[in-house]
Scaffold this motif. Structure first.
Motif, PDB file in Angstrom:
ATOM      1  N   CYS A   1      51.708  47.372  34.587  1.00 33.62           N
ATOM      2  CA  CYS A   1      52.824  46.643  35.189  1.00 33.62           C
ATOM      3  C   CYS A   1      52.543  46.343  36.669  1.00 33.62           C
ATOM      4  O   CYS A   1      52.367  47.269  37.462  1.00 33.62           O
ATOM      5  CB  CYS A   1      54.091  47.487  35.059  1.00 33.62           C
ATOM      6  SG  CYS A   1      55.477  46.913  36.048  1.00 33.62           S
ATOM      7  N   PRO A   2      52.489  45.061  37.065  1.00 37.54           N
ATOM      8  CA  PRO A   2      52.245  44.741  38.472  1.00 37.54           C
ATOM      9  C   PRO A   2      53.303  45.293  39.423  1.00 37.54           C
ATOM     10  O   PRO A   2      52.987  45.708  40.542  1.00 37.54           O
ATOM     11  CB  PRO A   2      52.227  43.208  38.492  1.00 37.54           C
ATOM     12  CG  PRO A   2      51.837  42.827  37.107  1.00 37.54           C
ATOM     13  CD  PRO A   2      52.482  43.854  36.214  1.00 37.54           C
ATOM     14  N   HIS A   3      54.572  45.311  38.999  1.00 32.64           N
ATOM     15  CA  HIS A   3      55.618  45.854  39.871  1.00 32.64           C
ATOM     16  C   HIS A   3      55.426  47.358  40.086  1.00 32.64           C
ATOM     17  O   HIS A   3      55.722  47.885  41.166  1.00 32.64           O
ATOM     18  CB  HIS A   3      57.003  45.582  39.277  1.00 32.64           C
ATOM     19  CG  HIS A   3      57.308  44.127  39.103  1.00 32.64           C
ATOM     20  ND1 HIS A   3      57.066  43.191  40.091  1.00 32.64           N
ATOM     21  CD2 HIS A   3      57.830  43.440  38.052  1.00 32.64           C
ATOM     22  CE1 HIS A   3      57.432  41.999  39.653  1.00 32.64           C
ATOM     23  NE2 HIS A   3      57.894  42.120  38.421  1.00 32.64           N
ATOM     24  N   CYS A   4      54.937  48.044  39.051  1.00 27.89           N
ATOM     25  CA  CYS A   4      54.640  49.475  39.200  1.00 27.89           C
ATOM     26  C   CYS A   4      53.494  49.686  40.184  1.00 27.89           C
ATOM     27  O   CYS A   4      53.518  50.616  40.993  1.00 27.89           O
ATOM     28  CB  CYS A   4      54.292  50.093  37.849  1.00 27.89           C
ATOM     29  SG  CYS A   4      55.599  49.947  36.612  1.00 27.89           S
ATOM     30  N   ARG A   5      52.489  48.824  40.090  1.00 27.61           N
ATOM     31  CA  ARG A   5      51.380  48.911  41.047  1.00 27.61           C
ATOM     32  C   ARG A   5      51.879  48.676  42.474  1.00 27.61           C
ATOM     33  O   ARG A   5      51.509  49.397  43.405  1.00 27.61           O
ATOM     34  CB  ARG A   5      50.309  47.874  40.706  1.00 27.61           C
ATOM     35  CG  ARG A   5      49.068  47.956  41.602  1.00 27.61           C
ATOM     36  CD  ARG A   5      48.242  46.690  41.556  1.00 27.61           C
ATOM     37  NE  ARG A   5      48.940  45.587  42.215  1.00 27.61           N
ATOM     38  CZ  ARG A   5      49.263  44.440  41.630  1.00 27.61           C
ATOM     39  NH1 ARG A   5      48.960  44.235  40.354  1.00 27.61           N
ATOM     40  NH2 ARG A   5      49.894  43.505  42.301  1.00 27.61           N
TER      41      ARG A   5
END
Length: 247
Positions: A77-81
């Motif tokens: 997940c990019p938002h998690c990154r």
């Protein structure tokens, strides 16, 4: 047990983070907690105390901290990154190190590449987990890219395999054996991890907890002292909640 390759793996929608529209991660405030620090046992830094939890996560910090932060997140997940990049240093130095906050990471898998990487990140236990977590987030664009090039015939074959075989084959097709070898995991350990039914069960149980019990709808999601933080997706959103909990 539900076949997780139907949630879906083969769509390889690596940018999907659930059904939330997260804003870009912003910097948290500079205000440090005024709560007095809790002294760690002699020779121990709270940041270095990492344990597996009964719920299936990995917790960093004082197990008796008065504020317990839990994150449900996906490795793809990019938002998690973005959250990881914005928040990790502050969580460790300003909160966990004080002994007042513990931080627990629980995997919430969203797709097949996420599932394969999650098995590998978890299988060496608490001591290695957060280091591998850092690597998977830092290199997210690189290690996920090969999955987008898996041939259609291989994807169709994966869909016909039992879950354990499919996850192992997917990890091979995505080049994860070489990726983790460069980070200290030999091929024999790679094979062992991906053949361990306990790893599959733990990941499935965490997803069921997130979806069926906590009713989480996307990643990252946060819980503070047992309460799901609605509408909180970034470090800029979360840090004020931690400050309030510490008062």
């Amino acid at each position: 047990m539900r076949h997780l390759l139907t949630i879906p793996v083969l769509a390889l929608a690596l940018a999907a983070c659930g059904d939330k529209s997260a804003a870009p991660a912003g910097p948290g405030g500079d205000k440090a907690s005024t709560a007095p620090a809790v002294v760690a046992p002699a020779g121990l830094n709270w940041v270095d105390l990492v344990t597996a939890t009964p719920e299936g996560g990995f917790r960093m910090g004082n197990p008796d901290a008065r504020v317990k932060l839990v994150e449900f997140a996906s490795l793809t997940c990019p938002h998690c990154r973005e959250f990881h990049e914005a928040a990790t240093a502050a969580i460790k130095s300003k909160y966990v190190a004080s002994g007042n906050v513990s931080y627990e990471y629980r995997n919430f898998v969203l797709n097949g590449p996420d599932y394969a990487a999650t098995v590998l990140a978890r299988c060496q236990g608490a001591g290695a987990f957060f280091g591998l977590l850092d690597s998977f987030y830092t290199d997210q664009a690189g290690w996920t890219e090969p999955f987008s090039r898996i041939a259609k015939a291989d994807q169709e074959a994966l869909g016909k395999m039992p879950e354990d075989q499919a996850v192992r084959r997917l990890a091979e097709l995505g080049g994860l054996a070489d990726y983790v070898k460069l980070r200290g995991m030999p091929r024999a350990k790679f094979d062992q991890c991906l053949a361990d039914p306990a790893q599959m069960k733990a990941i499935n149980d965490l997803r069921n907890l997130a979806v069926n019990e906590l009713k989480l709808t996307g990643t990252p999601s946060f819980i503070i002292n047992g309460t799901v933080q609605e509408g909180v997706f970034t470090w800029a959103d979360l840090e004020p909640k931690l400050q309030t909990a510490l008062r």
